[in-house]
Design a protein around this motif. Structure first.
Motif, PDB file in Angstrom:
ATOM      1  N   GLY A  98       0.662  -1.131  -0.044  1.00  0.00           N
ATOM      2  CA  GLY A  98       0.067   0.002   0.080  1.00  0.00           C
ATOM      3  C   GLY A  98       0.760   1.400  -0.040  1.00  0.00           C
ATOM      4  N   ASP A  99       1.780   1.235   0.879  1.00  0.00           N
ATOM      5  CA  ASP A  99       2.731   2.619   0.883  1.00  0.00           C
ATOM      6  C   ASP A  99       3.371   2.937  -0.380  1.00  0.00           C
ATOM      7  N   ALA A 100       4.099   1.749  -0.980  1.00  0.00           N
ATOM      8  CA  ALA A 100       4.700   2.166  -2.098  1.00  0.00           C
ATOM      9  C   ALA A 100       3.868   2.488  -3.326  1.00  0.00           C
ATOM     10  N   PHE A 101       2.643   1.622  -3.368  1.00  0.00           N
ATOM     11  CA  PHE A 101       1.630   2.039  -4.559  1.00  0.00           C
ATOM     12  C   PHE A 101       1.355   3.602  -4.177  1.00  0.00           C
ATOM     13  N   LYS A 102       0.811   3.879  -3.046  1.00  0.00           N
ATOM     14  CA  LYS A 102       0.564   5.159  -2.717  1.00  0.00           C
ATOM     15  C   LYS A 102       1.355   6.448  -3.108  1.00  0.00           C
ATOM     16  N   ARG A 103       2.746   5.879  -2.819  1.00  0.00           N
ATOM     17  CA  ARG A 103       3.927   7.070  -3.415  1.00  0.00           C
ATOM     18  C   ARG A 103       3.829   7.104  -5.049  1.00  0.00           C
ATOM     19  N   ALA A 104       3.817   6.009  -5.600  1.00  0.00           N
ATOM     20  CA  ALA A 104       3.827   6.175  -7.090  1.00  0.00           C
ATOM     21  C   ALA A 104       2.647   6.756  -7.541  1.00  0.00           C
ATOM     22  N   ILE A 105       1.444   6.699  -7.190  1.00  0.00           N
ATOM     23  CA  ILE A 105       0.139   7.385  -7.507  1.00  0.00           C
ATOM     24  C   ILE A 105       0.396   8.939  -7.131  1.00  0.00           C
ATOM     25  N   ASN A 106       0.685   8.942  -6.050  1.00  0.00           N
ATOM     26  CA  ASN A 106       0.847  10.845  -5.690  1.00  0.00           C
ATOM     27  C   ASN A 106       2.062  11.267  -6.401  1.00  0.00           C
ATOM     28  N   ALA A 107       3.074  10.683  -6.873  1.00  0.00           N
ATOM     29  CA  ALA A 107       4.068  11.150  -7.719  1.00  0.00           C
ATOM     30  C   ALA A 107       3.486  12.038  -8.889  1.00  0.00           C
ATOM     31  N   HIS A 108       2.580  11.088  -9.408  1.00  0.00           N
ATOM     32  CA  HIS A 108       1.915  11.468 -10.848  1.00  0.00           C
ATOM     33  C   HIS A 108       0.933  12.703 -10.570  1.00  0.00           C
ATOM     34  N   VAL A 109       0.260  12.444  -9.396  1.00  0.00           N
ATOM     35  CA  VAL A 109      -0.933  13.785  -9.027  1.00  0.00           C
ATOM     36  C   VAL A 109      -0.106  14.894  -8.904  1.00  0.00           C
ATOM     37  N   ASP A 110       0.987  14.723  -7.819  1.00  0.00           N
ATOM     38  CA  ASP A 110       1.635  16.073  -7.244  1.00  0.00           C
ATOM     39  C   ASP A 110       2.231  16.865  -8.278  1.00  0.00           C
ATOM     40  N   LEU A 111       2.783  15.969  -9.256  1.00  0.00           N
ATOM     41  CA  LEU A 111       3.594  16.707 -10.507  1.00  0.00           C
ATOM     42  C   LEU A 111       2.581  17.042 -11.403  1.00  0.00           C
ATOM     43  N   GLY A 112       1.466  16.825 -11.516  1.00  0.00           N
ATOM     44  CA  GLY A 112       0.242  17.280 -12.414  1.00  0.00           C
ATOM     45  C   GLY A 112       0.355  16.740 -13.730  1.00  0.00           C
ATOM     46  N   TYR A 113       0.772  15.573 -13.886  1.00  0.00           N
ATOM     47  CA  TYR A 113       0.430  14.694 -15.008  1.00  0.00           C
ATOM     48  C   TYR A 113      -0.538  14.128 -15.676  1.00  0.00           C
ATOM     49  N   SER A 114      -1.708  14.082 -14.708  1.00  0.00           N
ATOM     50  CA  SER A 114      -2.936  13.559 -14.707  1.00  0.00           C
ATOM     51  C   SER A 114      -3.668  13.837 -13.476  1.00  0.00           C
TER      52      SER A 114
END
Length: 246
Positions: free
Chosen positions: A161-177
């Motif tokens: 869960g933690d690793a998956f959350k970091r991967a998702i948030n990396a896309h969100v926080d940087l505005g790619y989608s």
């Protein structure tokens, strides 16, 4: 009798002092309320897509009178062709049971679905929860949606869960989608996570994906989550004219 009572007392005391064992396969936390989302997938007969959609558009108000429709899409790319995907929201399992009973008694709705039954080849359903760190978002304007399905290693969110959350948030926080929701399967293929994204167009999605793959911050986050990944696939979804999520 005194000996027996003494032995029983010692046994009960030992039971109270026994350490609590936690399973290493615990699935971790989820949303604390009972709300869940039913994913429905219909595979239609070739050339019957337009007829099916016209029937649904004309009568969907009869069905949404009983429970909330989150979104209704046709699959443009990825997977089987002539496929429809829709999401329904329920407060809990008792609520869904009540809805299904009401729908079965709704003669007008039952009559309206008869023409579509002959147009469907296959049906599939999954029950999912939103992950605890995610809320269902509604995009402000129309666009296209990408559903990415991740099959994770057994162990549940407690493991990955933690690793998956970091991967998702990396896309969100940087505005790619724009993230719409992250769903964890309760019934269906277990250890499966569905991630629903919104993009303004298929081209903007392609550009965002290209840029994210060259961003070392995203690459580092994704690389960590890949250790827990078994497989993944995606679909580009086009919202129907009657879909709440446009």
């Amino acid at each position: 009798m005194l000996v027996l009572r003494s032995g029983l007392t010692r046994a009960l005391a030992a039971r109270k002092l026994a350490p609590q064992v936690c399973s290493c396969f615990a699935t971790g936390p989820r949303q604390y309320d009972g709300t869940f989302y039913e994913f429905r997938t219909y595979c239609l007969k070739p050339s019957k897509m337009n007829e099916f959609l016209e029937n649904v558009k004309k009568n969907i108000h009869l069905r949404t009178a009983h429970s909330e429709l989150v979104g209704y899409w046709s699959v443009e790319f990825g997977g089987q062709m002539n496929k429809m995907f829709h999401i329904w929201k329920y407060d809990n399992f008792a609520h869904r049971t009540e809805v299904r009973k009401a729908v079965a008694k709704d003669k007008e709705w039952q009559q309206s679905v008869v023409p579509n039954l002959a147009l469907i080849d296959e049906q599939e359903t999954e029950i999912t929860y939103l992950v605890p760190w995610c809320k269902l978002e509604k995009p402000a304007k129309e666009g296209v949606y990408e559903l990415i399905i991740f099959q994770m290693k057994p162990g549940g969110p407690a493991l990955w869960g933690d690793a998956f959350k970091r991967a998702i948030n990396a896309h969100v926080d940087l505005g790619y989608s724009k993230l719409v929701g992250v769903f964890h399967t309760e019934y269906g293929a277990l250890n499966r996570v569905h991630v629903l994204w919104w993009n303004e167009s298929a081209d903007s999605r392609a550009a965002g994906r290209h840029w994210s793959h060259e961003d070392p911050r995203v690459v580092a986050a994704v690389r960590e989550s890949v250790n827990y990944l078994v497989s993944q696939q995606n679909m580009l979804l086009i919202p129907t004219s009657f879909s709440p999520l446009k």
